[in-house]
Motif scaffolding. Structure first.
Motif, PDB file in Angstrom:
ATOM      1  N   ARG A  73      17.997  21.641  -1.033  1.00 25.83           N
ATOM      2  CA  ARG A  73      17.057  21.109  -0.044  1.00 25.83           C
ATOM      3  C   ARG A  73      15.962  22.106   0.311  1.00 25.83           C
ATOM      4  NH1 ARG A  73      16.494  15.829   1.321  1.00 25.83           N
ATOM      5  NH2 ARG A  73      18.231  14.878   0.238  1.00 25.83           N
ATOM      6  N   TRP A  74      16.345  23.360   0.422  1.00 26.21           N
ATOM      7  CA  TRP A  74      15.388  24.368   0.885  1.00 26.21           C
ATOM      8  C   TRP A  74      14.160  24.395  -0.006  1.00 26.21           C
ATOM      9  CZ3 TRP A  74      13.985  28.130  -2.579  1.00 26.21           C
ATOM     10  CH2 TRP A  74      14.826  28.312  -3.683  1.00 26.21           C
ATOM     11  N   SER A  75      14.357  24.021  -1.264  1.00 22.83           N
ATOM     12  CA  SER A  75      13.229  24.167  -2.191  1.00 22.83           C
ATOM     13  C   SER A  75      12.268  22.984  -2.130  1.00 22.83           C
ATOM     14  CB  SER A  75      13.733  24.353  -3.623  1.00 22.83           C
ATOM     15  OG  SER A  75      14.226  23.123  -4.141  1.00 22.83           O
ATOM     16  N   GLU A  77      10.509  21.691   0.191  1.00 22.66           N
ATOM     17  CA  GLU A  77       9.261  21.910   0.925  1.00 22.66           C
ATOM     18  C   GLU A  77       8.256  22.771   0.151  1.00 22.66           C
ATOM     19  OE1 GLU A  77       9.993  23.039   5.244  1.00 22.66           O
ATOM     20  OE2 GLU A  77      11.997  22.632   4.467  1.00 22.66           O
ATOM     21  N   LEU A  78       8.727  23.337  -0.952  1.00 15.79           N
ATOM     22  CA  LEU A  78       7.842  24.219  -1.727  1.00 15.79           C
ATOM     23  C   LEU A  78       6.999  23.439  -2.737  1.00 15.79           C
ATOM     24  CD1 LEU A  78      10.376  27.121  -2.433  1.00 15.79           C
ATOM     25  CD2 LEU A  78       8.740  26.935  -0.562  1.00 15.79           C
ATOM     26  N   HIS A  79       7.190  22.121  -2.800  1.00 16.95           N
ATOM     27  CA  HIS A  79       6.471  21.330  -3.804  1.00 16.95           C
ATOM     28  C   HIS A  79       5.115  20.825  -3.309  1.00 16.95           C
ATOM     29  CE1 HIS A  79       9.882  20.629  -6.792  1.00 16.95           C
ATOM     30  NE2 HIS A  79      10.472  21.261  -5.794  1.00 16.95           N
ATOM     31  N   GLY A 104       4.469  30.046   5.340  1.00 18.39           N
ATOM     32  CA  GLY A 104       4.790  30.522   4.000  1.00 18.39           C
ATOM     33  C   GLY A 104       5.726  29.620   3.216  1.00 18.39           C
ATOM     34  N   ILE A 105       6.362  28.659   3.887  1.00 22.72           N
ATOM     35  CA  ILE A 105       7.294  27.762   3.176  1.00 22.72           C
ATOM     36  C   ILE A 105       6.524  26.512   2.768  1.00 22.72           C
ATOM     37  CG2 ILE A 105       9.515  26.566   3.266  1.00 22.72           C
ATOM     38  CD1 ILE A 105       9.716  29.603   3.468  1.00 22.72           C
ATOM     39  N   ASN A 106       5.778  26.653   1.709  1.00 25.73           N
ATOM     40  CA  ASN A 106       5.024  25.518   1.169  1.00 25.73           C
ATOM     41  C   ASN A 106       4.631  25.876  -0.270  1.00 25.73           C
ATOM     42  OD1 ASN A 106       2.599  27.144   1.219  1.00 25.73           O
ATOM     43  ND2 ASN A 106       2.418  26.676   3.401  1.00 25.73           N
ATOM     44  N   ARG A 112       3.216  32.164  -4.598  1.00 22.36           N
ATOM     45  CA  ARG A 112       3.148  33.598  -4.287  1.00 22.36           C
ATOM     46  C   ARG A 112       4.516  34.258  -4.510  1.00 22.36           C
ATOM     47  NH1 ARG A 112      -0.482  36.828  -4.586  1.00 22.36           N
ATOM     48  NH2 ARG A 112       1.041  38.047  -5.683  1.00 22.36           N
ATOM     49  N   ASN A 113       5.522  33.651  -3.912  1.00 28.60           N
ATOM     50  CA  ASN A 113       6.870  34.227  -3.948  1.00 28.60           C
ATOM     51  C   ASN A 113       7.404  34.342  -5.383  1.00 28.60           C
ATOM     52  OD1 ASN A 113       9.577  34.971  -3.144  1.00 28.60           O
ATOM     53  ND2 ASN A 113      10.134  32.811  -3.381  1.00 28.60           N
ATOM     54  N   THR A 114       7.263  33.284  -6.146  1.00 31.54           N
ATOM     55  CA  THR A 114       7.839  33.327  -7.493  1.00 31.54           C
ATOM     56  C   THR A 114       7.062  34.282  -8.395  1.00 31.54           C
ATOM     57  OG1 THR A 114       6.619  31.285  -7.976  1.00 31.54           O
ATOM     58  CG2 THR A 114       8.951  31.060  -7.449  1.00 31.54           C
ATOM     59  N   THR A 115       5.753  34.394  -8.161  1.00 27.15           N
ATOM     60  CA  THR A 115       4.966  35.362  -8.940  1.00 27.15           C
ATOM     61  C   THR A 115       5.460  36.782  -8.659  1.00 27.15           C
ATOM     62  OG1 THR A 115       3.029  33.920  -8.846  1.00 27.15           O
ATOM     63  CG2 THR A 115       2.630  36.227  -9.412  1.00 27.15           C
ATOM     64  N   ASP A 116       5.626  37.105  -7.381  1.00 26.36           N
ATOM     65  CA  ASP A 116       6.101  38.447  -7.022  1.00 26.36           C
ATOM     66  C   ASP A 116       7.499  38.702  -7.584  1.00 26.36           C
ATOM     67  OD1 ASP A 116       3.796  38.834  -5.625  1.00 26.36           O
ATOM     68  OD2 ASP A 116       4.649  38.247  -3.687  1.00 26.36           O
ATOM     69  N   TRP A 117       8.299  37.674  -7.528  1.00 25.36           N
ATOM     70  CA  TRP A 117       9.677  37.781  -8.002  1.00 25.36           C
ATOM     71  C   TRP A 117       9.687  38.162  -9.492  1.00 25.36           C
ATOM     72  CZ3 TRP A 117      13.339  36.714  -4.187  1.00 25.36           C
ATOM     73  CH2 TRP A 117      14.668  36.787  -4.580  1.00 25.36           C
ATOM     74  N   MET A 118       8.863  37.497 -10.276  1.00 30.01           N
ATOM     75  CA  MET A 118       8.797  37.801 -11.715  1.00 30.01           C
ATOM     76  C   MET A 118       8.216  39.192 -11.946  1.00 30.01           C
ATOM     77  SD  MET A 118       7.568  34.214 -13.478  1.00 30.01           S
ATOM     78  CE  MET A 118       6.083  33.998 -12.514  1.00 30.01           C
ATOM     79  N   GLU A 126      14.762  34.206 -14.207  1.00 30.07           N
ATOM     80  CA  GLU A 126      14.759  32.894 -14.875  1.00 30.07           C
ATOM     81  C   GLU A 126      14.490  31.778 -13.867  1.00 30.07           C
ATOM     82  OE1 GLU A 126      18.252  31.737 -17.303  1.00 30.07           O
ATOM     83  OE2 GLU A 126      17.887  29.682 -16.622  1.00 30.07           O
ATOM     84  N   GLU A 127      15.180  31.858 -12.719  1.00 27.86           N
ATOM     85  CA  GLU A 127      14.957  30.834 -11.693  1.00 27.86           C
ATOM     86  C   GLU A 127      13.512  30.877 -11.195  1.00 27.86           C
ATOM     87  OE1 GLU A 127      17.618  29.773  -7.949  1.00 27.86           O
ATOM     88  OE2 GLU A 127      15.900  30.993  -7.371  1.00 27.86           O
ATOM     89  N   ALA A 128      13.044  32.075 -10.933  1.00 26.70           N
ATOM     90  CA  ALA A 128      11.671  32.219 -10.434  1.00 26.70           C
ATOM     91  C   ALA A 128      10.671  31.639 -11.440  1.00 26.70           C
ATOM     92  CB  ALA A 128      11.366  33.692 -10.164  1.00 26.70           C
ATOM     93  N   LEU A 129      10.886  31.913 -12.722  1.00 28.68           N
ATOM     94  CA  LEU A 129       9.983  31.392 -13.757  1.00 28.68           C
ATOM     95  C   LEU A 129      10.007  29.864 -13.771  1.00 28.68           C
ATOM     96  CD1 LEU A 129       8.160  31.718 -16.297  1.00 28.68           C
ATOM     97  CD2 LEU A 129      10.257  31.919 -17.649  1.00 28.68           C
ATOM     98  N   LYS A 130      11.201  29.293 -13.687  1.00 28.01           N
ATOM     99  CA  LYS A 130      11.304  27.833 -13.734  1.00 28.01           C
ATOM    100  C   LYS A 130      10.611  27.195 -12.529  1.00 28.01           C
ATOM    101  CE  LYS A 130      15.817  27.790 -14.464  1.00 28.01           C
ATOM    102  NZ  LYS A 130      17.195  27.318 -14.748  1.00 28.01           N
ATOM    103  N   PHE A 131      10.782  27.806 -11.348  1.00 27.62           N
ATOM    104  CA  PHE A 131      10.065  27.303 -10.175  1.00 27.62           C
ATOM    105  C   PHE A 131       8.557  27.479 -10.352  1.00 27.62           C
ATOM    106  CE2 PHE A 131      13.945  27.758  -7.324  1.00 27.62           C
ATOM    107  CZ  PHE A 131      13.988  26.426  -6.961  1.00 27.62           C
ATOM    108  N   PHE A 132       8.170  28.652 -10.815  1.00 28.60           N
ATOM    109  CA  PHE A 132       6.742  28.950 -10.951  1.00 28.60           C
ATOM    110  C   PHE A 132       6.054  27.940 -11.868  1.00 28.60           C
ATOM    111  CE2 PHE A 132       3.335  30.929 -13.432  1.00 28.60           C
ATOM    112  CZ  PHE A 132       2.461  31.269 -12.416  1.00 28.60           C
TER     113      PHE A 132
HETATM  114  C1  LIG Z   1      11.510  33.046  -3.614  1.00 25.63           C
HETATM  115  O1  LIG Z   1      11.853  32.836  -4.989  1.00 25.63           O
HETATM  116  C2  LIG Z   1      13.193  33.126  -5.300  1.00 25.63           C
HETATM  117  C3  LIG Z   1      13.351  33.019  -6.812  1.00 25.63           C
HETATM  118  O2  LIG Z   1      13.147  31.750  -7.286  1.00 25.63           O
HETATM  119  C4  LIG Z   1      14.124  32.211  -4.519  1.00 25.63           C
HETATM  120  O3  LIG Z   1      15.477  32.481  -4.820  1.00 25.63           O
HETATM  121  C5  LIG Z   1      13.835  32.386  -3.033  1.00 25.63           C
HETATM  122  O4  LIG Z   1      14.616  31.496  -2.292  1.00 25.63           O
HETATM  123  C6  LIG Z   1      12.364  32.148  -2.740  1.00 25.63           C
HETATM  124  N1  LIG Z   1      12.067  32.368  -1.333  1.00 25.63           N
HETATM  125  C7  LIG Z   1      11.229  31.574  -0.670  1.00 25.63           C
HETATM  126  C8  LIG Z   1      11.016  31.933   0.770  1.00 25.63           C
HETATM  127  O5  LIG Z   1      10.674  30.633  -1.157  1.00 25.63           O
END
Ligand SMILES: *[C@@H]1O[C@H](CO)[C@@H](O)[C@H](O)[C@H]1NC(C)=O
Length: 363
Positions: A73-75, A77-79, A104-106, A112-118, A126-132
């Protein structure tokens, strides 16, 4: 044999042709276009980040984030990202009055977050890339950038006389129509090996060839590298993100500090830097909502269910290549960011092409 109701229903659901959603075809097209713009070293580096089933390609992971949205669910709102006060097509506001939801949760924060993560090479790349890969696609769908009627999910229109959600027209029907109407000649391979090797034998391969041949290599050839640019100064842009004023976006321990660019220019939105700038890239896409996406008939509070598969609407969008260009921009920008993170800097310097592979150069 009489099947139990639940089972026969299930069978029926599986028979109904899957409407190609931006959640599937659109996302995969964007990812395939990104794949062909990767520098060779980035392509190789991404192989070790991608899951095995992806066979070193971005396309197979592009729809993943939609599939897990309901479990995670948390994800969800990021779409999308919803500017306060935004109401296309009457008036379009993109962040001038702040954003709905938690800071920031959008969609912009997710990119931004997934780019920094990678970039940081943290576990979970891998998760960050798939989200990105998914979020970059969502960002190029104008209705993901507005909160009016849940991005058009709450408005009914007609498509070929069937009642559908307005959001669905943009998620799937416009793309499906253009895929169906792709000129027959694009069944044949293009002479560019890097284009052909990124295609995966999908039903939309000819459509991708059309986007590349007519758009990327011709009509938009001079703009392609420009699409990837992020401004180095935000002085001219008024008052972003008021709710962030004076606060730092990334405050968790261990995260990289604000970059020099942002430090020297306090007005730089917290999601944007030289690597990725979802706010800057999103602005003109969001503006399309007032220009062409929301039909005038939908401006009233109780809009009639108007037909949208018409020369005036779907025909006009197609003629102006609006959808094709959004898909191309998404792919090119995705490649630009991934090249910066994963390509060998020496190779990038030697190629002298800018941020993405120039498809005119065969290699
Ligand atoms: C940021 O991205 C990471 C990797 O996908 C994820 O696990 C994390 O929950 C994200 N944080 C936010 C605030 O979106």
């Amino acid at each position: 044999m009489q099947l139990p109701i639940s089972l026969s229903l299930l069978a029926l659901v599986q028979l109904v042709p899957q409407v190609a959603a931006w959640g599937a075809a659109g996302h995969e097209i964007v990812a395939d276009i990104a794949q062909m713009h990767l520098f060779p070293s980035a392509r190789e580096a991404l192989c070790s980040v991608l899951p095995d089933y992806a066979k070193c390609q971005l396309g197979p992971v592009a729809a993943w984030a939609d599939k897990i949205k309901y479990r995670n669910r948390w994800s969800s709102e990021l779409h999308y990202v919803n500017g306060i006060g935004d109401h296309p097509g009457n008036h379009c506001v993109f962040g001038e009055e702040g954003w709905m939801g938690k800071p920031g949760i959008n969609l912009l924060g997710g990119i931004r977050n997934t780019t920094d993560w990678m970039k940081d090479g943290k576990p979970g790349a891998e998760e960050a890339l798939k989200f990105f890969v998914h979020f970059l696609g969502d960002m190029h769908m104008p209705l993901h950038l507005t909160g009016r009627a849940k991005g058009g999910n709450g408005i009914s229109v007609k498509w070929n006389r069937r009642t559908v959600k307005f959001h669905g027209v943009w998620d799937g029907m416009l793309i499906a129509k253009e895929i169906r109407e792709t000129p027959y000649k694009y069944e044949n391979p293009l002479p560019n090996p890097q284009v052909e090797s990124a295609l995966r034998g999908a039903i939309y391969d000819p459509y991708i060839r059309q986007i590349i041949w007519e758009g990327v290599l011709n009509e938009w050839a001079d703009e392609v590298q420009e699409w990837t640019q992020c401004p180095s100064s935000f002085e001219d842009v008024p008052n972003f993100y008021p709710e962030y004023a004076g606060s730092e976006f990334r405050t968790q321990p261990g995260q990289i500090p604000l970059n020099a660019l942002r430090a020297s220019s306090p007005k730089v939105p917290p999601t944007d830097d030289a690597t990725v700038c979802p706010f800057t890239w999103g602005q003109p896409i969001h503006a399309l909502n007032c220009e062409i996406v929301w039909p005038r008939e939908l401006n009233s509070d109780n809009p009639p269910h108007i037909e949208l598969d018409t020369p005036e609407y779907s025909g006009k969008l197609k003629k102006q290549k609006i959808v094709m260009k959004l898909l191309a921009m998404g792919g090119v920008r995705m490649a630009a960011v991934l090249n910066e993170i994963f390509a060998d800097p020496e190779e990038v310097a030697a190629l002298q092409m800018g941020r993405v592979l120039d498809l005119k150069v065969w290699m």
